[in-house]
Write a protein that holds these residues in place. Structure first.
Motif, PDB file in Angstrom:
ATOM      1  N   VAL A 727       0.845  -1.196   0.000  1.00  0.00           N
ATOM      2  CA  VAL A 727       0.000   0.000   0.000  1.00  0.00           C
ATOM      3  C   VAL A 727       0.879   1.244   0.000  1.00  0.00           C
ATOM      4  O   VAL A 727       0.667   2.165  -0.796  1.00  0.00           O
ATOM      5  CB  VAL A 727      -0.945   0.003   1.214  1.00  0.00           C
ATOM      6  N   VAL A 852      -4.738  -3.903  -3.609  1.00  0.00           N
ATOM      7  CA  VAL A 852      -4.803  -2.613  -2.909  1.00  0.00           C
ATOM      8  C   VAL A 852      -5.993  -1.815  -3.436  1.00  0.00           C
ATOM      9  O   VAL A 852      -6.213  -1.706  -4.641  1.00  0.00           O
ATOM     10  CB  VAL A 852      -3.499  -1.818  -3.096  1.00  0.00           C
ATOM     11  N   ARG A 856      -8.111   0.967   1.372  1.00  0.00           N
ATOM     12  CA  ARG A 856      -6.911   0.543   2.102  1.00  0.00           C
ATOM     13  C   ARG A 856      -5.884   1.661   2.156  1.00  0.00           C
ATOM     14  O   ARG A 856      -5.202   1.861   3.169  1.00  0.00           O
ATOM     15  CB  ARG A 856      -6.291  -0.697   1.456  1.00  0.00           C
ATOM     16  N   ILE A 857      -5.746   2.395   1.071  1.00  0.00           N
ATOM     17  CA  ILE A 857      -4.805   3.512   1.048  1.00  0.00           C
ATOM     18  C   ILE A 857      -5.202   4.550   2.083  1.00  0.00           C
ATOM     19  O   ILE A 857      -4.366   5.067   2.833  1.00  0.00           O
ATOM     20  CB  ILE A 857      -4.730   4.125  -0.368  1.00  0.00           C
TER      21      ILE A 857
END
Length: 885
Positions: A727, A852, A856-857
Motif C-alpha cells: 500500500v 490494494v 486501504r490507502i
C-alpha cells in the motif's frame, strides 16, 4: 561486405537483428526485437545540446528538455508522464554537450501507447509561457542543487580552466541570471530549428513486432515536416594549453582534486586508446591509481576517464582527499603518469583493461534501454555499426599504442588542475607555478611490477548438493552444512551474478562498534590465505568483474557479476574472499581511513545527510538508528582483532543464503557453488526488538553554507513482513515522480523545488515513509507546509480511481522491467528468502498490488501519516528562513 559487416566473436549486436529505416522526412529509425524480457524501450536522440547554444541562451537545451514534459495540445501539463505511468512504464531525459536524449521504458503490452505519447511530446511541445516561467524556477533550484555538489563544481570548473574559448568551458546548466532572461520566443526558435526529423534518431528495442512497430512509427512520425538545421558553431581553441591551476574553497568536508588534459574527439583513432589508458590508470581495484593513491591512504577515492562529447575530448583524473593529503595525492598521480610514459603499459595491464571493456559491453546489452541507447549513440556518429569497430579497436590495441597516446596527450605542461578545498583548510598552493613546483621532481615510490597471474579453478571434484524444491522459478539446493543455494535461470545477455547474503551485521552492532560490519566487508577483499589484495582485484578484473561488498541496516554480503563463461572461476574467487580473508592490519587501516572520509563526505550530500538525520531521531536508542557506516569515533576504536572475530562469528556461521542468476543449468551451477562454499555453516537469525516511534514532532537540523535547504520528513511505516508495504509503495507512486501529487503541486504548480519525492523503507521490525524536498532556504516553511498538506489530503480523501489505476500499472510494469537485470533479480531472490520468509512473493507481486484499494490507502494513510508524530532531518542553507513550522 564492409569492415563494419564482418562477423565477430566480440559481444556486439548482430546486424541481422536490426532494421534501419530512414523515413521520407529524414528521421532515422532503428528497431531491434529482443524477446529475453517482456519489455520495450524507445530512445529519441536529438543532435542538439549545450554546444549548440549561443552565449546569450546558455542552458536553453536543458530548459527545452524540461518543457518536453509540460504538455501538448492533446495532453495537458502532467499528462505525458501520467499516461506513460498508466501504460506501466517510466520516462525521463538528459541533456549533455552534444545531444539531448529522451527515453521511455515500458512493458511490451503498453509500448504502443507509450510511443504515441513520446511522438506527441517530440512533435507538438506547447512551450506555454506561464509554464515556462514556473519551470525556470524549478531549473534554478536544480542549478542551486548542483552548486551544492562538490564533485560537480570541481569537474565543471576544470573544463572552464582547461579551455579558453570552447563552449565546454561554460557552466552547462546555466546560471540563475541568464536563465531568468530566457524567453519563450528563444525557446521556440531553438525547438523549431533543432527538433527536426533529419536531426533525430529514434531507436527501439524490445519484445515487439518489428514490422508493426515500423508501421506505428510511420503513422506517428512520417507526416512531420523537415527543414534544414542551422547550426551555431562555437569558437575553437586557438592556442596550445599550458599548465593551469585554480584553487577554491567552500563549506565542504573533503578536498576535490581534479586534473585534466585536452584530448581527441570521439571519431579519432586515438580515442579508444585513451579510453584504455583511463582504464589502466583508474578503473578497478587493480588499477594504478587505486593502488598508488587510494591504497596508500592519500585519497578516499580516485578515478580516471576520457570523455569525448563528439567534437573534442577531455582526459580527467579525480581524487577526493583529506586537505592534509592533497599534495601527496597529486604527487602520487603525477608519478604514475610519468611512469606510464617512461616504462609503458604492460601486457597484463592491457589485458585487464580489455576484459573490463568486454564485460562492460555485455552489461550494456542486458537491458532494452541499454541497447536502444547504444544504437542511437553510435548512429549519431554516422553508423550504429561503428560501435563494433570501436570495440574491435579496443580489443586489438597494443601496449605500445596506448603508451604512445599517453605520451602525446597527457603532457605535464599541458595539464590543468582544480583544487576545491574546505574553507577551514590551509591553501594548497599560491598559484600555478607554486603547484607545479610541488609536483616537479616528485617521484613517489613506484608500484612494484605485477607478477603474471593465471585465473584459478578448483580441482576438488564436484558433489551434487541436496535439491530441496523449485519455487517461483528458483531451484533451491542445500550445501552439506545446510546453506541454501538459490539458482534462477535467466536467458538474455551472457552474464551471471553470484551473491552471498547474511542477516545481521549492522543490526547487531552497538553505538561503540558502529561501522564494524562495514570495515569487515570492505577489508575482506584485501587479502586471503591464498591471494593478496592486488591478486584478488586482478583475478576479478581479468574475469570482467569486481568482488563488491555491501552492508545494509540488517544484512551484509559480497557479490560479483561476470560473463557467464567465467562462472566457475568467479565462484571460486568469491568463495575465497568470503571464507578465507586474513584482514591485514595495513589494509584495515586503509579501509578505516576511507570509512572515516565517507562519514565526512556524507555531510556534503544534500540528499543522504538529511535522511541520515531523520533516521537518527526516528530510531534513537535502537539499533536501527545506528549509522551503518559508523561514526568517526566508533570507526577509530575498532581493533583488528574485533574485525577478525566479527567475521568468524557473523559471516562463517550465520543466517546465510547464496544466489546465482544467469543462463546456466541449475544443477551444474549449484554443484559448483556447493563445492566452493563448503566452509560456511548456517544458523538461525536473531530477531531484533521493535523500536518505539516518537510520539511528537522531532527535528534534527544543522546549518551549512549551501544554496539550498534539504528537508526530509519521515513518518512511521509498515515493516518488511507487513502487506501494508504494498500500500505504501503505491502511495509513493501516487505522490512522487513525474505526474505524482507532490511533483504536480510543489514542483509544477509552486516551483518550490527541482527534487521532491517520497518512498517507503522497510526493516524487519519497523518501517518509514519519507518525503524529501530541496528548495531555497527562504522557502523551507512553504515546502514543509506543502508536503504536510499533501499528507493531510491522503489522510482525509480517498485517492481517485485514475490515480490508483495508474499507480498499479506503473508498479507492475516497473517490476517487470526490473527483471531485465540479473543483478536486480539476484537481489530480489535473496531479499525474498532472507526477509520475506519464502520465495512465493517473487511471483505474488502483481497479486498483492492488485489487491490494494482506495479504502486501504486511506486507512494506511490515517494510521501512519500523523503530522504530530513525524521526524524531520534538515540541512539548512544560507538564506534566512521564512514560513511556518
Amino acid at each position: 561486405m564492409t569492415a563494419l559487416d564482418r562477423p565477430s566473436a566480440l559481444p556486439t549486436l548482430d546486424p541481422a537483428t536490426i532494421k534501419r529505416v530512414v523515413l521520407r522526412n529524414g528521421l532515422t529509425v532503428l528497431v531491434r526485437r529482443d524477446v529475453s524480457a517482456p519489455v520495450a524501450a524507445a530512445v529519441t536522440y536529438v543532435k542538439a545540446g549545450y554546444f549548440d547554444e549561443t552565449d546569450d541562451v546558455v542552458g536553453i537545451a536543458h530548459v527545452l528538455e524540461h518543457m518536453f514534459f509540460k504538455g501538448t495540445d492533446k495532453r495537458g501539463v502532467g499528462e505525458i508522464s501520467k499516461q506513460t505511468k498508466a501504460a506501466g512504464g517510466y520516462l525521463n531525459a538528459h541533456t549533455i554537450y552534444d545531444h539531448t536524449s529522451y527515453y521511455v521504458v515500458l512493458p511490451s503490452s503498453g509500448f504502443s501507447a507509450g510511443l504515441e505519447v513520446q511522438a506527441d511530446a517530440y512533435a507538438n511541445s506547447r512551450i506555454d509561457a506561464r509554464e515556462l516561467d514556473k519551470e525556470l524556477e524549478v531549473i534554478i533550484q536544480e542549478a542551486k542543487r548542483k552548486s551544492d555538489n562538490p564533485p560537480a563544481v570541481a569537474g565543471e570548473t576544470l573544463y572552464e580552466v582547461l579551455h579558453d574559448r570552447h563552449r565546454i568551458r561554460r557552466w552547462r546548466i546555466g546560471r540563475e541570471e541568464g536563465l531568468r532572461r530566457l524567453s519563450r520566443d528563444a525557446l521556440v526558435a531553438f525547438y523549431r530549428n533543432y527538433y527536426r526529423p533529419s536531426n533525430t534518431i529514434l531507436s527501439i528495442v524490445g519484445d515487439i513486432d518489428v514490422d508493426r512497430t515500423l508501421q506505428d512509427v510511420e503513422r506517428l512520425y512520417g507526416s512531420l515536416t523537415d527543414a534544414g538545421v542551422t547550426r551555431s558553431i562555437g569558437p575553437e581553441e586557438t592556442k596550445d594549453p599550458e599548465f593551469r591551476y585554480r584553487e577554491m574553497s567552500g563549506d565542504i568536508a573533503q578536498t576535490q582534486l581534479v586534473m585534466g588534459w585536452r584530448t581527441a574527439p570521439t571519431d579519432s583513432p586515438d580515442t579508444p586508446l585513451l579510453d584504455l589508458a583511463s582504464t589502466v590508470l583508474g578503473a578497478g581495484r587493480a588499477s594504478r591509481l587505486y593502488r598508488a593513491v587510494r591504497e596508500r591512504q592519500l585519497a578516499a577515492s580516485v578515478s580516471a576517464y576520457n570523455y569525448t562529447p563528439t567534437e573534442l575530448g577531455v582526459f580527467v583524473i579525480h581524487a577526493e582527499t583529506e586537505p592534509t593529503t592533497t599534495i601527496g595525492a597529486a604527487r602520487a598521480i603525477w608519478t604514475q603518469l610519468a611512469d606510464l610514459q617512461d616504462r609503458g603499459v604492460t601486457d597484463q595491464e592491457l589485458e585487464r583493461a580489455r576484459r573490463l571493456y568486454e564485460a562492460r559491453w555485455v552489461r550494456r546489452f542486458e537491458t532494452m534501454e541499454g541497447q536502444a541507447n547504444y544504437l542511437a549513440e553510435w548512429e549519431a556518429m554516422g553508423d550504429w555499426r561503428l560501435g563494433a569497430r570501436y570495440l574491435q579497436n579496443i580489443m586489438s590495441a597494443t601496449p605500445e599504442q596506448v603508451t604512445d597516446v599517453v605520451s602525446r596527450y597527457l603532457v605535464p605542461d599541458a595539464a590543468s588542475v582544480v583544487v576545491y578545498r574546505p574553507s577551514s583548510a590551509m591553501p594548497v598552493a599560491r598559484d600555478a607555478r607554486a603547484f607545479r613546483q610541488e609536483l616537479a621532481g616528485s617521484r613517489d615510490a613506484l608500484l612494484p611490477p605485477t607478477p603474471p597471474r593465471a585465473v584459478r579453478s578448483s580441482v576438488v571434484p564436484l558433489a551434487a548438493p541436496d535439491f530441496e524444491r523449485a519455487e517461483s522459478g528458483v531451484s533451491v539446493y542445500r550445501t552439506e552444512h545446510g546453506v541454501p543455494i538459490l539458482v534462477r535461470r535467466k536467458p538474455g545477455a551472457p552474464l551471471v551474478s553470484i551473491g552471498v547474503s547474511a542477516l545481521g551485521g549492522p543490526a547487531e552492532e552497538s553505538p561503540e562498534t558502529a561501522g564494524l560490519t562495514t570495515l569487515m566487508v570492505r577489508t575482506a577483499v584485501k587479502g586471503t590465505t591464498t591471494r593478496t589484495a592486488e591478486q584478488i582485484a586482478e583475478d576479478a578484473e581479468l574475469l570482467g568483474g569486481s568482488v563488491g561488498g555491501s552492508a545494509g541496516s540488517e544484512s551484509f554480503g559480497w557479490s560479483i557479476t561476470v560473463p557467464s563463461k567465467h562462472f566457475a572461476a568467479a565462484t571460486e574467487l568469491l568463495a575465497d574472499v568470503v571464507q578465507r580473508p586474513i584482514f591485514p592490519v595495513d589494509a584495515l587501516e586503509t579501509e578505516r581511513s576511507v570509512a572515516v572520509a565517507d562519514v565526512k563526505t556524507l555531510r556534503d550530500d544534500m540528499y543522504r545527510f538529511p535522511l541520515r538525520l531523520a533516521v537518527e531521531v526516528a530510531f534513537a536508542g535502537h539499533e536501527y538508528g545506528i549509522p551503518v557506516g559508523g561514526t568517526e569515533e566508533s570507526l577509530q576504536s575498532i581493533s583488528s582483532q574485533a574485525v577478525v572475530e566479527w567475521h568468524a562469528e557473523r559471516a562463517l556461521h550465520a543466517p546465510l543464503a547464496i544466489a546465482v542468476v544467469g543462463d546456466l543449468e541449475p544443477d551444474d551451477a549449484a554443484a559448483i557453488v556447493a563445492r566452493e562454499f563448503a566452509s560456511l555453516r548456517i544458523r538461525q537469525p536473531a530477531m531484533p526488538s521493535a523500536p518505539a516511534w516518537p510520539t511528537q514532532v522531532i527535528a534534527n537540523a544543522t546549518s551549512r553554507d549551501k544554496a539550498q535547504t534539504a528537508l526530509a520528513i519521515a513518518f512511521q511505516g509498515p515493516a518488511r513482513d507487513d502487506d501494508d508495504r504494498y500500500v505504501t509503495g503505491l502511495i509513493a507512486t501516487i505522490a512522487s515522480g513525474l505526474g505524482g501529487r507532490f511533483f504536480d503541486e510543489l514542483r509544477d504548480r509552486q516551483s518550490l523545488a527541482y527534487t521532491v519525492h517520497a518512498f517507503g523503507a522497510e526493516r524487519r521490525r519497523a518501517g518509514l515513509f519519507v518525503a524529501y524536498i530541496a528548495t531555497s532556504p527562504a522557502k523551507e516553511g512553504l515546502a514543509r507546509d506543502g508536503l504536510l498538506r499533501e499528507f493531510t489530503r491522503l489522510r482525509e480523501q480517498p485517492v481517485s480511481e485514475d490515480e490508483i489505476r495508474r499507480a498499479k500499472s506503473y508498479a507492475i510494469g516497473t517490476h517487470a522491467i526490473r527483471q531485465e537485470s540479473g543483478g536486480a533479480v539476484m537481489g530480489d531472490v535473496l531479499d525474498a528468502w532472507q526477509f520475506g520468509g519464502d520465495l512465493g512473493e517473487l511471483t505474488r507481486f502483481e497479486e498483492r498490488v492488485d489487491a490494494v484499494t482506495a479504502e486501504r490507502i486511506l486507512d494506511v494513510a490515517r494510521r501512519y501519516f500523523d503530522p504530530a508524530q513525524r521526524v524531520e532531518g534538515i540541512v539548512r542553507g544560507i538564506e534566512p528562513v521564512v514560513g511556518s513550522r
